[in-house]
Design a protein around this motif. Sequence first.
Motif, PDB file in Angstrom:
ATOM      1  N   ALA A 166     -11.052  38.070  38.354  1.00  0.00           N
ATOM      2  CA  ALA A 166     -12.301  38.491  39.000  1.00  0.00           C
ATOM      3  C   ALA A 166     -12.160  39.874  39.635  1.00  0.00           C
ATOM      4  O   ALA A 166     -13.095  40.362  40.267  1.00  0.00           O
ATOM      5  N   LYS A 177      -9.950  40.774  42.017  1.00  0.00           N
ATOM      6  CA  LYS A 177      -9.470  40.754  43.406  1.00  0.00           C
ATOM      7  C   LYS A 177      -7.964  40.986  43.454  1.00  0.00           C
ATOM      8  O   LYS A 177      -7.228  40.504  42.603  1.00  0.00           O
ATOM      9  N   LYS A 202      -7.403  33.174  38.177  1.00  0.00           N
ATOM     10  CA  LYS A 202      -8.858  33.312  38.283  1.00  0.00           C
ATOM     11  C   LYS A 202      -9.220  34.428  39.261  1.00  0.00           C
ATOM     12  O   LYS A 202     -10.107  35.251  38.997  1.00  0.00           O
ATOM     13  N   LEU A 203      -8.496  34.467  40.382  1.00  0.00           N
ATOM     14  CA  LEU A 203      -8.739  35.495  41.401  1.00  0.00           C
ATOM     15  C   LEU A 203      -8.502  36.894  40.837  1.00  0.00           C
ATOM     16  O   LEU A 203      -9.322  37.805  41.005  1.00  0.00           O
ATOM     17  N   LEU A 255     -14.452  33.304  45.744  1.00  0.00           N
ATOM     18  CA  LEU A 255     -15.081  33.982  44.592  1.00  0.00           C
ATOM     19  C   LEU A 255     -16.595  33.773  44.549  1.00  0.00           C
ATOM     20  O   LEU A 255     -17.288  34.486  43.830  1.00  0.00           O
TER      21      LEU A 255
END
Length: 217
Positions: A71, A73, A67-68, A213
Amino acid sequence: MKSADEGCGIELTKDLSQIEGLSTADAAVELCGGVFSDRDGVMNEGINVDGPANFRLLRGVKEAFEKLKAAGKKYGVITNQGGLGEDIDGKIAWPSHPLTREALAAIHAEMKKQLGPKAQPDVIKFCPHLTKAKCKCRKPQPAMLLEAAAEMNVDPRKSYMIGDRVTDIECGINAGAVGIFVLTGHDSENERKLLPDGTLVFPSVVEAIDWILEQPA
Ligand SMILES: [Mg+2]
Ligand SMILES: [Zn+2]
Protein backbone atom coordinates in the motif's frame (compact mmCIF):
# COMPACT_ATOMS: atom_id res chain seq x y z
CA MET A 1 0.38 0.69 -7.51
CA LYS A 2 1.02 3.78 -5.46
CA SER A 3 4.55 3.90 -4.11
CA ALA A 4 5.64 5.52 -0.85
CA ASP A 5 7.37 8.26 -2.79
CA GLU A 6 4.24 9.42 -4.60
CA GLY A 7 2.06 12.17 -3.29
CA CYS A 8 3.99 12.74 -0.09
CA GLY A 9 6.60 15.21 -1.24
CA ILE A 10 9.38 12.86 -0.29
CA GLU A 11 11.57 13.39 -3.32
CA LEU A 12 10.83 17.10 -3.16
CA THR A 13 11.88 17.22 0.49
CA LYS A 14 15.21 15.65 -0.30
CA ASP A 15 15.93 18.26 -2.97
CA LEU A 16 14.81 21.17 -0.83
CA SER A 17 16.80 19.99 2.17
CA GLN A 18 19.96 20.51 0.16
CA ILE A 19 19.20 24.19 -0.21
CA GLU A 20 21.08 26.05 2.48
CA GLY A 21 18.93 27.71 5.13
CA LEU A 22 15.67 26.26 3.86
CA SER A 23 14.09 23.87 6.32
CA THR A 24 11.41 21.34 5.52
CA ALA A 25 9.02 23.44 7.63
CA ASP A 26 9.79 26.56 5.54
CA ALA A 27 9.06 24.63 2.40
CA ALA A 28 5.77 23.41 3.92
CA VAL A 29 6.27 19.99 2.42
CA GLU A 30 3.70 17.49 3.56
CA LEU A 31 5.14 14.19 4.69
CA CYS A 32 3.15 10.98 4.91
CA GLY A 33 2.73 9.04 8.09
CA GLY A 34 4.38 5.70 8.69
CA VAL A 35 3.95 2.70 10.95
CA PHE A 36 6.19 1.74 13.84
CA SER A 37 6.04 -1.65 15.48
CA ASP A 38 7.45 -3.18 18.60
CA ARG A 39 9.13 -6.53 17.93
CA ASP A 40 8.68 -9.05 20.77
CA GLY A 41 5.06 -9.97 21.44
CA VAL A 42 3.88 -8.11 18.35
CA MET A 43 5.81 -9.50 15.38
CA ASN A 44 7.21 -12.63 17.02
CA GLU A 45 6.65 -14.83 20.05
CA GLY A 46 8.12 -12.58 22.64
CA ILE A 47 9.79 -14.73 25.25
CA ASN A 48 13.50 -15.55 25.59
CA VAL A 49 14.58 -14.50 22.13
CA ASP A 50 18.32 -14.84 22.58
CA GLY A 51 19.23 -16.24 19.17
CA PRO A 52 17.85 -16.80 15.66
CA ALA A 53 16.83 -20.40 16.45
CA ASN A 54 14.04 -19.22 18.75
CA PHE A 55 12.81 -16.33 16.64
CA ARG A 56 9.41 -17.10 15.13
CA LEU A 57 7.09 -14.63 13.44
CA LEU A 58 3.51 -14.83 14.71
CA ARG A 59 0.82 -16.09 12.36
CA GLY A 60 -0.19 -13.61 9.66
CA VAL A 61 2.57 -11.09 10.44
CA LYS A 62 4.49 -11.61 7.20
CA GLU A 63 1.33 -11.18 5.11
CA ALA A 64 0.21 -8.14 7.14
CA PHE A 65 3.48 -6.28 6.58
CA GLU A 66 3.48 -7.32 2.92
CA LYS A 67 0.06 -5.69 2.61
CA LEU A 68 1.29 -2.55 4.39
CA LYS A 69 4.31 -2.20 2.10
CA ALA A 70 2.24 -2.93 -1.01
CA ALA A 71 0.00 0.00 0.00
CA GLY A 72 3.07 2.25 -0.11
CA LYS A 73 3.51 2.61 3.66
CA LYS A 74 6.90 2.55 5.33
CA TYR A 75 7.45 0.81 8.64
CA GLY A 76 10.10 0.71 11.31
CA VAL A 77 10.77 -1.79 14.08
CA ILE A 78 11.34 -0.13 17.46
CA THR A 79 12.56 -2.49 20.18
CA ASN A 80 13.97 -2.29 23.70
CA GLN A 81 16.72 -4.90 24.04
CA GLY A 82 17.78 -4.44 27.63
CA GLY A 83 19.05 -8.03 27.52
CA LEU A 84 22.17 -6.55 25.96
CA GLY A 85 22.77 -5.13 29.43
CA GLU A 86 24.59 -1.97 28.40
CA ASP A 87 25.12 1.18 30.40
CA ILE A 88 24.95 4.60 28.78
CA ASP A 89 28.68 4.43 27.88
CA GLY A 90 28.18 1.13 26.02
CA LYS A 91 29.95 -0.93 28.68
CA ILE A 92 28.23 -4.07 29.95
CA ALA A 93 26.60 -3.26 33.27
CA TRP A 94 24.82 -6.61 33.70
CA PRO A 95 27.46 -9.37 33.92
CA SER A 96 25.02 -12.20 33.12
CA HIS A 97 23.32 -10.32 30.26
CA PRO A 98 21.40 -12.89 28.19
CA LEU A 99 21.93 -11.27 24.77
CA THR A 100 24.96 -10.21 22.73
CA ARG A 101 25.18 -7.70 19.89
CA GLU A 102 26.21 -10.55 17.56
CA ALA A 103 23.16 -12.61 18.55
CA LEU A 104 20.89 -9.59 18.04
CA ALA A 105 22.28 -9.04 14.55
CA ALA A 106 21.66 -12.71 13.77
CA ILE A 107 18.10 -12.47 15.14
CA HIS A 108 17.37 -9.48 12.94
CA ALA A 109 18.83 -11.25 9.91
CA GLU A 110 16.50 -14.16 10.69
CA MET A 111 13.56 -11.78 11.13
CA LYS A 112 14.23 -10.24 7.70
CA LYS A 113 14.51 -13.71 6.19
CA GLN A 114 11.19 -14.83 7.66
CA LEU A 115 9.50 -11.58 6.57
CA GLY A 116 10.68 -12.09 3.00
CA PRO A 117 11.46 -9.55 0.29
CA LYS A 118 8.02 -7.92 0.17
CA ALA A 119 7.73 -7.17 3.90
CA GLN A 120 11.13 -5.74 4.78
CA PRO A 121 11.26 -3.08 7.49
CA ASP A 122 12.60 0.29 6.35
CA VAL A 123 14.41 0.82 9.66
CA ILE A 124 15.19 -1.26 12.76
CA LYS A 125 16.02 0.60 15.98
CA PHE A 126 16.99 -1.04 19.25
CA CYS A 127 17.86 0.31 22.68
CA PRO A 128 20.70 -1.74 24.25
CA HIS A 129 20.45 -0.07 27.63
CA LEU A 130 19.33 -1.11 31.07
CA THR A 131 16.63 1.03 32.67
CA LYS A 132 19.14 2.39 35.18
CA ALA A 133 21.26 3.80 32.32
CA LYS A 134 18.56 6.49 32.00
CA CYS A 135 19.14 6.77 28.25
CA LYS A 136 16.95 8.76 25.87
CA CYS A 137 16.15 5.80 23.61
CA ARG A 138 14.51 3.24 25.90
CA LYS A 139 10.75 3.20 25.42
CA PRO A 140 8.58 4.94 26.68
CA GLN A 141 11.00 7.65 25.55
CA PRO A 142 10.35 8.64 21.93
CA ALA A 143 13.94 9.02 20.63
CA MET A 144 14.08 5.74 18.65
CA LEU A 145 10.76 6.44 16.97
CA LEU A 146 11.70 10.04 16.14
CA GLU A 147 15.07 8.98 14.73
CA ALA A 148 13.45 6.25 12.66
CA ALA A 149 10.79 8.69 11.40
CA ALA A 150 13.50 11.10 10.26
CA GLU A 151 15.35 8.30 8.44
CA MET A 152 12.11 7.08 6.86
CA ASN A 153 11.11 10.65 5.95
CA VAL A 154 7.68 10.28 7.55
CA ASP A 155 5.79 12.57 9.91
CA PRO A 156 5.56 10.98 13.38
CA ARG A 157 2.37 12.98 14.07
CA LYS A 158 0.65 11.13 11.23
CA SER A 159 2.07 7.77 12.28
CA TYR A 160 1.07 4.78 14.36
CA MET A 161 3.01 2.84 17.00
CA ILE A 162 1.89 -0.75 17.52
CA GLY A 163 2.87 -2.49 20.75
CA ASP A 164 2.00 -5.08 23.39
CA ARG A 165 3.08 -3.00 26.37
CA VAL A 166 2.00 0.29 27.88
CA THR A 167 5.52 1.65 27.30
CA ASP A 168 5.08 1.11 23.54
CA ILE A 169 1.86 3.11 23.57
CA GLU A 170 3.48 5.88 25.66
CA CYS A 171 6.44 5.96 23.27
CA GLY A 172 4.03 6.52 20.39
CA ILE A 173 2.14 9.25 22.25
CA ASN A 174 5.41 10.92 23.32
CA ALA A 175 6.42 11.08 19.65
CA GLY A 176 3.05 12.57 18.63
CA ALA A 177 1.83 9.32 17.04
CA VAL A 178 -1.26 7.20 17.70
CA GLY A 179 -0.60 4.18 19.91
CA ILE A 180 -2.22 0.87 19.02
CA PHE A 181 -2.25 -1.96 21.55
CA VAL A 182 -2.33 -5.61 20.47
CA LEU A 183 -3.16 -8.66 22.57
CA THR A 184 -0.42 -11.03 21.36
CA GLY A 185 2.03 -10.26 24.18
CA HIS A 186 2.57 -12.69 27.03
CA ASP A 187 1.21 -10.28 29.67
CA SER A 188 -1.25 -8.36 27.54
CA GLU A 189 -4.28 -8.66 29.84
CA ASN A 190 -2.39 -7.01 32.73
CA GLU A 191 -0.76 -4.43 30.48
CA ARG A 192 -4.13 -3.61 28.98
CA LYS A 193 -5.45 -2.45 32.38
CA LEU A 194 -2.81 0.28 32.47
CA LEU A 195 -3.46 1.74 29.03
CA PRO A 196 -4.22 5.44 28.61
CA ASP A 197 -7.96 6.03 28.10
CA GLY A 198 -9.04 5.72 24.50
CA THR A 199 -6.14 3.56 23.33
CA LEU A 200 -7.09 1.48 20.31
CA VAL A 201 -6.91 -2.27 20.95
CA PHE A 202 -6.78 -5.04 18.34
CA PRO A 203 -6.33 -8.81 18.69
CA SER A 204 -3.07 -8.74 16.72
CA VAL A 205 -0.94 -6.72 14.33
CA VAL A 206 -2.94 -8.26 11.48
CA GLU A 207 -6.16 -6.43 12.46
CA ALA A 208 -4.17 -3.33 13.45
CA ILE A 209 -2.64 -3.02 9.98
CA ASP A 210 -5.98 -3.66 8.29
CA TRP A 211 -7.44 -0.80 10.33
CA ILE A 212 -4.50 1.54 9.58
CA LEU A 213 -4.91 0.92 5.86
CA GLU A 214 -8.58 1.96 6.10
CA GLN A 215 -7.68 5.36 7.56
CA PRO A 216 -7.47 8.41 5.29
CA ALA A 217 -3.81 9.03 4.37
MG1 LIG B 1 6.90 -6.25 23.22
ZN1 LIG C 1 18.70 3.33 25.27
